[in-house]
Scaffold this active site. Structure first.
Site, PDB file in Angstrom:
ATOM      1  N   SER A 126      -3.044  -7.935   2.915  1.00  0.00           N
ATOM      2  CA  SER A 126      -3.361  -7.717   4.342  1.00  0.00           C
ATOM      3  C   SER A 126      -3.893  -8.985   5.001  1.00  0.00           C
ATOM      4  CB  SER A 126      -4.396  -6.605   4.490  1.00  0.00           C
ATOM      5  OG  SER A 126      -3.891  -5.381   4.025  1.00  0.00           O
ATOM      6  N   LYS A 170     -18.361  -5.248   6.755  1.00  0.00           N
ATOM      7  CA  LYS A 170     -17.074  -5.945   6.818  1.00  0.00           C
ATOM      8  C   LYS A 170     -16.577  -6.019   8.246  1.00  0.00           C
ATOM      9  CE  LYS A 170     -14.724  -5.255   2.390  1.00  0.00           C
ATOM     10  NZ  LYS A 170     -13.492  -4.730   1.794  1.00  0.00           N
ATOM     11  N   ARG A 193      -2.049  -6.402  -8.230  1.00  0.00           N
ATOM     12  CA  ARG A 193      -0.927  -7.321  -8.036  1.00  0.00           C
ATOM     13  C   ARG A 193      -0.814  -8.342  -9.163  1.00  0.00           C
ATOM     14  NH1 ARG A 193      -2.937  -7.663  -1.994  1.00  0.00           N
ATOM     15  NH2 ARG A 193      -4.766  -7.334  -3.278  1.00  0.00           N
ATOM     16  N   HIS A 248       0.844  -1.207   0.000  1.00  0.00           N
ATOM     17  CA  HIS A 248       0.000   0.000   0.000  1.00  0.00           C
ATOM     18  C   HIS A 248       0.880   1.259   0.000  1.00  0.00           C
ATOM     19  CE1 HIS A 248      -3.121  -2.613   2.280  1.00  0.00           C
ATOM     20  NE2 HIS A 248      -3.509  -2.516   1.034  1.00  0.00           N
TER      21      HIS A 248
HETATM   22  P1  ADP Z   1      -9.710  -3.537  -0.443  1.00  0.00           P
HETATM   23  O1  ADP Z   1      -9.735  -2.065  -0.675  1.00  0.00           O
HETATM   24  O2  ADP Z   1     -10.107  -4.309  -1.680  1.00  0.00           O
HETATM   25  O3  ADP Z   1     -10.382  -3.994   0.817  1.00  0.00           O
HETATM   26  P2  ADP Z   1      -6.938  -3.394   0.405  1.00  0.00           P
HETATM   27  O4  ADP Z   1      -7.189  -2.447   1.479  1.00  0.00           O
HETATM   28  O5  ADP Z   1      -6.092  -4.586   0.758  1.00  0.00           O
HETATM   29  O6  ADP Z   1      -8.194  -3.987  -0.290  1.00  0.00           O
HETATM   30  O7  ADP Z   1      -6.199  -2.654  -0.797  1.00  0.00           O
HETATM   31  C1  ADP Z   1      -6.461  -1.351  -1.213  1.00  0.00           C
HETATM   32  C2  ADP Z   1      -5.859  -1.168  -2.602  1.00  0.00           C
HETATM   33  O8  ADP Z   1      -4.467  -1.460  -2.574  1.00  0.00           O
HETATM   34  C3  ADP Z   1      -6.444  -2.118  -3.658  1.00  0.00           C
HETATM   35  O9  ADP Z   1      -6.493  -1.434  -4.894  1.00  0.00           O
HETATM   36  C4  ADP Z   1      -5.437  -3.244  -3.720  1.00  0.00           C
HETATM   37  O10 ADP Z   1      -5.458  -3.906  -4.965  1.00  0.00           O
HETATM   38  C5  ADP Z   1      -4.147  -2.462  -3.525  1.00  0.00           C
HETATM   39  N1  ADP Z   1      -3.072  -3.306  -2.994  1.00  0.00           N
HETATM   40  C6  ADP Z   1      -3.094  -4.104  -1.906  1.00  0.00           C
HETATM   41  N2  ADP Z   1      -1.907  -4.717  -1.734  1.00  0.00           N
HETATM   42  C7  ADP Z   1      -1.108  -4.304  -2.745  1.00  0.00           C
HETATM   43  C8  ADP Z   1       0.246  -4.589  -3.136  1.00  0.00           C
HETATM   44  N3  ADP Z   1       1.004  -5.436  -2.451  1.00  0.00           N
HETATM   45  N4  ADP Z   1       0.725  -3.969  -4.244  1.00  0.00           N
HETATM   46  C9  ADP Z   1      -0.058  -3.123  -4.938  1.00  0.00           C
HETATM   47  N5  ADP Z   1      -1.323  -2.816  -4.636  1.00  0.00           N
HETATM   48  C10 ADP Z   1      -1.860  -3.396  -3.542  1.00  0.00           C
END
Ligand code: ADP
Length: 160
Positions: free
Chosen positions: A128, A41, A90, A17
């Protein structure tokens, strides 16, 4: 002024992130990190805990701010006057999910543009949900999250 939003659960924030945040902050004039609070959620960290972690982690990026959103993201962005939305991908699985999501955003508000940023190869396995699983078993997550998040995870799981 090219301001973009980066919405997500960030439960907890990972190095993946943060990499997207830093790269997006270099790409746009301003970046608003939007911590999602979705009542349907279940999160490990509260929205305020996630936002506080993000604020500390991004404190060296002058053009990044962090907020919490508990409404529909498209409505929230309209209120903020932001129409660029950044999401990280990813791989193909992420992409197909993110693509559908972006179609839904477009259906709700055609002025929203979703921009995809590919992960850095170094971070592409970071997720995560897996990090929480490892931390719950007292595994080592220090290569996956910043120290502040590793400490917060250790505290959560030792309390539980
Ligand atoms: P969500 O918003 O779907 O609940 P997350 O909080 O895990 O999921 O991720 C927020 C954003 O960050 C999403 O666009 C996700 O694809 C991206 N993301 C999460 N992990 C990575 C990573 N390792 N590399 C690049 N982008 C990521």
């Amino acid at each position: 002024m090219w301001k973009a939003a980066f919405p997500g659960s960030f439960d907890p924030p990972t190095l993946g992130h943060l990499d997207i945040i830093r790269r997006a902050a270099r790409t746009f004039d301003g970046l608003l990190v939007v911590v999602a609070e979705n009542r349907q959620k279940k999160y490990l960290f509260s929205a305020e805990e996630r936002a506080d972690m993000m604020r500390s982690l991004a404190s060296d990026c002058a053009n990044v701010s962090v907020t919490v959103c508990d409404s529909l993201i498209v409505d929230f962005l309209k209120k903020e006057g932001i129409r660029l939305l950044v999401r990280g991908v990813r791989g193909v699985d992420d992409f197909s999910y993110e693509f559908e999501l972006s179609m839904m955003y477009k259906a709700l508000d055609p002025s929203i543009e979703t921009l995809f940023m590919t992960t850095d190869p170094e971070y592409f396995v970071l997720r995560s949900s897996s990090i929480k699983e490892i931390a719950a078993f007292r595994g080592n997550v220090s290569e996956m999250v910043p120290p502040l998040v590793a400490e917060a995870l250790a505290k959560k799981y030792s309390a539980g």
